[in-house]
Motif scaffolding. Structure first.
Motif, PDB file in Angstrom:
ATOM      1  N   ASP A   1      -9.973  42.231  13.355  1.00  0.00           N
ATOM      2  CA  ASP A   1     -11.005  42.061  14.370  1.00  0.00           C
ATOM      3  C   ASP A   1     -10.923  40.629  14.868  1.00  0.00           C
ATOM      4  OD1 ASP A   1     -11.864  44.629  14.108  1.00  0.00           O
ATOM      5  OD2 ASP A   1     -13.552  44.164  12.814  1.00  0.00           O
ATOM      6  N   ALA A   2     -10.947  40.471  16.184  1.00  0.00           N
ATOM      7  CA  ALA A   2     -10.694  39.159  16.751  1.00  0.00           C
ATOM      8  C   ALA A   2     -11.658  38.849  17.883  1.00  0.00           C
ATOM      9  CB  ALA A   2      -9.249  39.060  17.250  1.00  0.00           C
TER      10      ALA A   2
ATOM     11  N   SER B   1     -11.476  23.980  22.875  1.00  0.00           N
ATOM     12  CA  SER B   1     -10.879  22.744  22.374  1.00  0.00           C
ATOM     13  C   SER B   1     -11.906  21.688  22.006  1.00  0.00           C
ATOM     14  CB  SER B   1      -9.901  22.172  23.411  1.00  0.00           C
ATOM     15  OG  SER B   1     -10.572  21.927  24.633  1.00  0.00           O
ATOM     16  N   SER B   2     -13.150  21.836  22.467  1.00  0.00           N
ATOM     17  CA  SER B   2     -14.167  20.830  22.164  1.00  0.00           C
ATOM     18  C   SER B   2     -15.557  21.425  22.361  1.00  0.00           C
ATOM     19  CB  SER B   2     -14.001  19.594  23.060  1.00  0.00           C
ATOM     20  OG  SER B   2     -14.218  19.937  24.427  1.00  0.00           O
ATOM     21  N   GLY B   3     -16.551  20.661  21.956  1.00  0.00           N
ATOM     22  CA  GLY B   3     -17.938  21.007  22.247  1.00  0.00           C
ATOM     23  C   GLY B   3     -18.396  22.334  21.696  1.00  0.00           C
ATOM     24  N   ILE B   4     -19.131  23.076  22.531  1.00  0.00           N
ATOM     25  CA  ILE B   4     -19.709  24.348  22.110  1.00  0.00           C
ATOM     26  C   ILE B   4     -18.620  25.358  21.750  1.00  0.00           C
ATOM     27  CG2 ILE B   4     -21.061  26.335  22.899  1.00  0.00           C
ATOM     28  CD1 ILE B   4     -22.726  24.358  24.580  1.00  0.00           C
ATOM     29  N   GLY B   5     -17.565  25.446  22.543  1.00  0.00           N
ATOM     30  CA  GLY B   5     -16.498  26.399  22.267  1.00  0.00           C
ATOM     31  C   GLY B   5     -15.817  26.135  20.935  1.00  0.00           C
ATOM     32  N   HIS B   6     -15.641  24.871  20.605  1.00  0.00           N
ATOM     33  CA  HIS B   6     -15.043  24.488  19.326  1.00  0.00           C
ATOM     34  C   HIS B   6     -15.949  24.925  18.178  1.00  0.00           C
ATOM     35  CE1 HIS B   6     -13.570  21.819  16.110  1.00  0.00           C
ATOM     36  NE2 HIS B   6     -12.458  21.683  16.819  1.00  0.00           N
ATOM     37  N   ALA B   7     -17.248  24.667  18.326  1.00  0.00           N
ATOM     38  CA  ALA B   7     -18.203  25.030  17.274  1.00  0.00           C
ATOM     39  C   ALA B   7     -18.307  26.542  17.112  1.00  0.00           C
ATOM     40  CB  ALA B   7     -19.575  24.438  17.595  1.00  0.00           C
ATOM     41  N   VAL B   8     -18.296  27.270  18.231  1.00  0.00           N
ATOM     42  CA  VAL B   8     -18.366  28.732  18.177  1.00  0.00           C
ATOM     43  C   VAL B   8     -17.112  29.295  17.513  1.00  0.00           C
ATOM     44  CG1 VAL B   8     -18.375  30.839  19.583  1.00  0.00           C
ATOM     45  CG2 VAL B   8     -19.948  28.971  20.115  1.00  0.00           C
ATOM     46  N   SER B   9     -15.958  28.726  17.818  1.00  0.00           N
ATOM     47  CA  SER B   9     -14.707  29.186  17.203  1.00  0.00           C
ATOM     48  C   SER B   9     -14.754  29.000  15.691  1.00  0.00           C
ATOM     49  CB  SER B   9     -13.519  28.421  17.791  1.00  0.00           C
ATOM     50  OG  SER B   9     -13.366  28.698  19.171  1.00  0.00           O
ATOM     51  N   GLU B  10     -15.220  27.843  15.248  1.00  0.00           N
ATOM     52  CA  GLU B  10     -15.334  27.595  13.808  1.00  0.00           C
ATOM     53  C   GLU B  10     -16.281  28.597  13.159  1.00  0.00           C
ATOM     54  OE1 GLU B  10     -14.507  22.909  13.008  1.00  0.00           O
ATOM     55  OE2 GLU B  10     -16.507  23.426  13.771  1.00  0.00           O
ATOM     56  N   ARG B  11     -17.375  28.888  13.841  1.00  0.00           N
ATOM     57  CA  ARG B  11     -18.354  29.816  13.274  1.00  0.00           C
ATOM     58  C   ARG B  11     -17.787  31.230  13.175  1.00  0.00           C
ATOM     59  NH1 ARG B  11     -23.798  29.123  13.100  1.00  0.00           N
ATOM     60  NH2 ARG B  11     -23.123  26.940  13.026  1.00  0.00           N
ATOM     61  N   LEU B  12     -17.100  31.670  14.210  1.00  0.00           N
ATOM     62  CA  LEU B  12     -16.519  33.013  14.184  1.00  0.00           C
ATOM     63  C   LEU B  12     -15.455  33.132  13.098  1.00  0.00           C
ATOM     64  CD1 LEU B  12     -16.250  33.710  18.016  1.00  0.00           C
ATOM     65  CD2 LEU B  12     -17.852  34.743  16.406  1.00  0.00           C
TER      66      LEU B  12
ATOM     67  N   TRP C   1      -6.528  31.473  10.816  1.00  0.00           N
ATOM     68  CA  TRP C   1      -7.091  32.508  11.696  1.00  0.00           C
ATOM     69  C   TRP C   1      -7.237  32.038  13.134  1.00  0.00           C
ATOM     70  CZ3 TRP C   1     -11.203  29.917  13.418  1.00  0.00           C
ATOM     71  CH2 TRP C   1     -11.859  29.037  12.534  1.00  0.00           C
ATOM     72  N   PHE C   2      -6.918  30.780  13.421  1.00  0.00           N
ATOM     73  CA  PHE C   2      -7.132  30.247  14.768  1.00  0.00           C
ATOM     74  C   PHE C   2      -5.824  30.159  15.530  1.00  0.00           C
ATOM     75  CE2 PHE C   2      -7.573  26.761  17.868  1.00  0.00           C
ATOM     76  CZ  PHE C   2      -8.615  27.277  18.616  1.00  0.00           C
TER      77      PHE C   2
ATOM     78  N   LEU D   1     -29.291  18.965  22.056  1.00  0.00           N
ATOM     79  CA  LEU D   1     -28.801  19.955  21.102  1.00  0.00           C
ATOM     80  C   LEU D   1     -27.426  19.538  20.596  1.00  0.00           C
ATOM     81  CD1 LEU D   1     -29.570  23.211  23.158  1.00  0.00           C
ATOM     82  CD2 LEU D   1     -30.999  22.207  21.359  1.00  0.00           C
ATOM     83  N   LEU D   2     -27.067  20.046  19.436  1.00  0.00           N
ATOM     84  CA  LEU D   2     -25.715  19.901  18.932  1.00  0.00           C
ATOM     85  C   LEU D   2     -24.947  21.194  19.187  1.00  0.00           C
ATOM     86  CD1 LEU D   2     -26.450  18.180  15.501  1.00  0.00           C
ATOM     87  CD2 LEU D   2     -25.604  17.089  17.600  1.00  0.00           C
ATOM     88  N   PRO D   3     -23.630  21.120  19.386  1.00  0.00           N
ATOM     89  CA  PRO D   3     -22.851  22.346  19.620  1.00  0.00           C
ATOM     90  C   PRO D   3     -23.038  23.387  18.520  1.00  0.00           C
ATOM     91  CG  PRO D   3     -21.517  20.426  20.142  1.00  0.00           C
ATOM     92  CD  PRO D   3     -22.788  19.905  19.528  1.00  0.00           C
ATOM     93  N   GLU D   4     -23.197  22.935  17.279  1.00  0.00           N
ATOM     94  CA  GLU D   4     -23.383  23.868  16.167  1.00  0.00           C
ATOM     95  C   GLU D   4     -24.677  24.657  16.298  1.00  0.00           C
ATOM     96  OE1 GLU D   4     -20.509  20.829  15.254  1.00  0.00           O
ATOM     97  OE2 GLU D   4     -22.616  20.655  15.896  1.00  0.00           O
ATOM     98  N   GLU D   5     -25.668  24.083  16.967  1.00  0.00           N
ATOM     99  CA  GLU D   5     -26.942  24.792  17.146  1.00  0.00           C
ATOM    100  C   GLU D   5     -26.824  25.894  18.196  1.00  0.00           C
ATOM    101  OE1 GLU D   5     -29.691  20.993  15.804  1.00  0.00           O
ATOM    102  OE2 GLU D   5     -29.019  21.170  17.889  1.00  0.00           O
ATOM    103  N   VAL D   6     -25.938  25.712  19.143  1.00  0.00           N
ATOM    104  CA  VAL D   6     -25.650  26.789  20.085  1.00  0.00           C
ATOM    105  C   VAL D   6     -24.842  27.880  19.382  1.00  0.00           C
ATOM    106  CG1 VAL D   6     -24.635  27.375  22.320  1.00  0.00           C
ATOM    107  CG2 VAL D   6     -25.675  25.121  21.978  1.00  0.00           C
ATOM    108  N   ALA D   7     -23.942  27.458  18.487  1.00  0.00           N
ATOM    109  CA  ALA D   7     -23.187  28.434  17.687  1.00  0.00           C
ATOM    110  C   ALA D   7     -24.138  29.255  16.816  1.00  0.00           C
ATOM    111  CB  ALA D   7     -22.153  27.717  16.829  1.00  0.00           C
ATOM    112  N   ASP D   8     -25.235  28.650  16.370  1.00  0.00           N
ATOM    113  CA  ASP D   8     -26.247  29.397  15.606  1.00  0.00           C
ATOM    114  C   ASP D   8     -26.788  30.564  16.431  1.00  0.00           C
ATOM    115  OD1 ASP D   8     -26.028  27.684  13.450  1.00  0.00           O
ATOM    116  OD2 ASP D   8     -27.758  26.455  14.019  1.00  0.00           O
TER     117      ASP D   8
END
Length: 317
Positions: A89-90, A97-108, A132-133, A282-289
């Motif tokens: 599943d992907a 590469s940075s910011g919110i997208g980077h944080a969301v990728s780490e979370r997924l 996995w990335f 906000l921090l990018p990780e909080e959007v990933a939340d």
């Protein structure tokens, strides 16, 4: 009767005389143990799982074999391979590469997904080194190449999540913009999410997956000195709402996240930035939340919109 008994005793004594002695039996057992030990030593010992693979290929070669096609389009790093016989599943995340997208990728990735992260360039950081990335180096304005990369990823993995995160912002009086900047605002913030969703929607329906659009609070309000940016974000919000109504009966979850001022490089083209106080951004990780919360709902429940704001509104120029 006595003659028969005597004959039986005589036969028994003869058989006992013919039987091997105790010493002979023990000697035979010892010889047998020696033979067994010799046979065991001849059995090859497998030191580790990787040595059983055909040809003992390098990690890069095995990666190329697993991801045939992607290797010609995406920079391949030496990582442990995934199961060749089973698609994972992907998720696809733009602006990874940075910011919110980077944080969301780490979370997924932490949630167990294989992640294809799209961006113009990537630093070789902790995310880059995750097995996995998969970094997809691509200009979002090159639609033909972008679609080819996305189709390649969809052929290799079970794409069940699309996160349209990439964005660009230009601010100031509207007459101070130019046609090139306006086109870029429209194409990156609105056109690309619609195209990627169109390319993946059939597969997302089969997977009963999710489309998550990272919008902006500017989509919900008036935006002097950011008219064009607010307009394209409002368009993305409208697209999200309509797509939810269109795709919900197929089991697809469509959601929009509306972050307020976030500490990223989005404001690199602006004459202002987030405030210095921690409760002003906000921090990018909080959007990933918020993304994780949307994905964490049970089947049959959709959180279609989430607005995330800092406690206070303050910017610095």
């Amino acid at each position: 009767m006595q003659d028969e008994t005597g004959k039986l005793k005589e036969d028994f004594n003869k058989e006992m005389d013919a039987a091997p002695s105790k010493e002979i039996i023990e000697e035979s057992i010892s010889e047998l143990k020696t033979v067994i030990k010799a046979d065991i030593k001849e059995v090859p010992v497998v030191k580790n799982k990787m040595e059983t693979q055909a040809g003992q290929k390098t990690k890069a070669e095995r990666k190329a074999q697993t991801r045939t096609g992607i290797k010609t389009q995406v920079e391949i790093k030496e990582k442990s391979e995934f199961n060749k016989n089973e698609k994972m599943d992907a998720a696809i995340v733009t602006g990874a590469s940075s910011g919110i997208g980077h944080a969301v990728s780490e979370r997924l990735g932490a949630l167990g997904y294989e992640v294809y992260g799209v961006g113009r360039e990537f630093a070789q950081d902790a995310l880059w080194n995750q097995a996995w990335f998969h970094p997809v180096v691509c200009d979002l304005l090159d639609t033909e190449k972008l679609c080819a990369y996305i189709k390649e990823a969809a052929a290799q993995s079970n794409i069940c999540i699309l996160v349209n995160n990439a964005g660009v912002g230009y601010y100031g009086l509207h007459e101070e913009l130019n046609p090139k900047k306006i086109r870029e605002l429209v194409r990156v913030n609105l056109e690309t999410p619609m195209i990627l969703t169109q390319q993946l929607l059939r597969q997302l329906k089969r997977q009963k997956g999710a489309v998550i659009n990272i919008v902006s609070v500017t989509a919900q309000q008036s935006n002097p000195h950011g008219c064009a940016y607010g307009a394209v974000k409002a368009g993305l919000a409208s697209f999200s709402r309509s797509l939810f109504d269109e795709a919900r009966k197929y089991g697809v979850k469509v959601a929009a996240v509306y972050p307020d001022m976030t500490k990223t490089n989005l404001y690199r083209n602006a004459d202002f930035r987030e405030g210095e106080e921690e409760d002003s951004y906000l921090l990018p990780e909080e959007v990933a939340d918020a993304v994780e919360f949307i994905l964490g709902q049970r089947d049959g429940v959709v959180v279609s919109e989430i607005t995330v704001r800092p406690q206070i509104h303050r910017i610095r120029r």
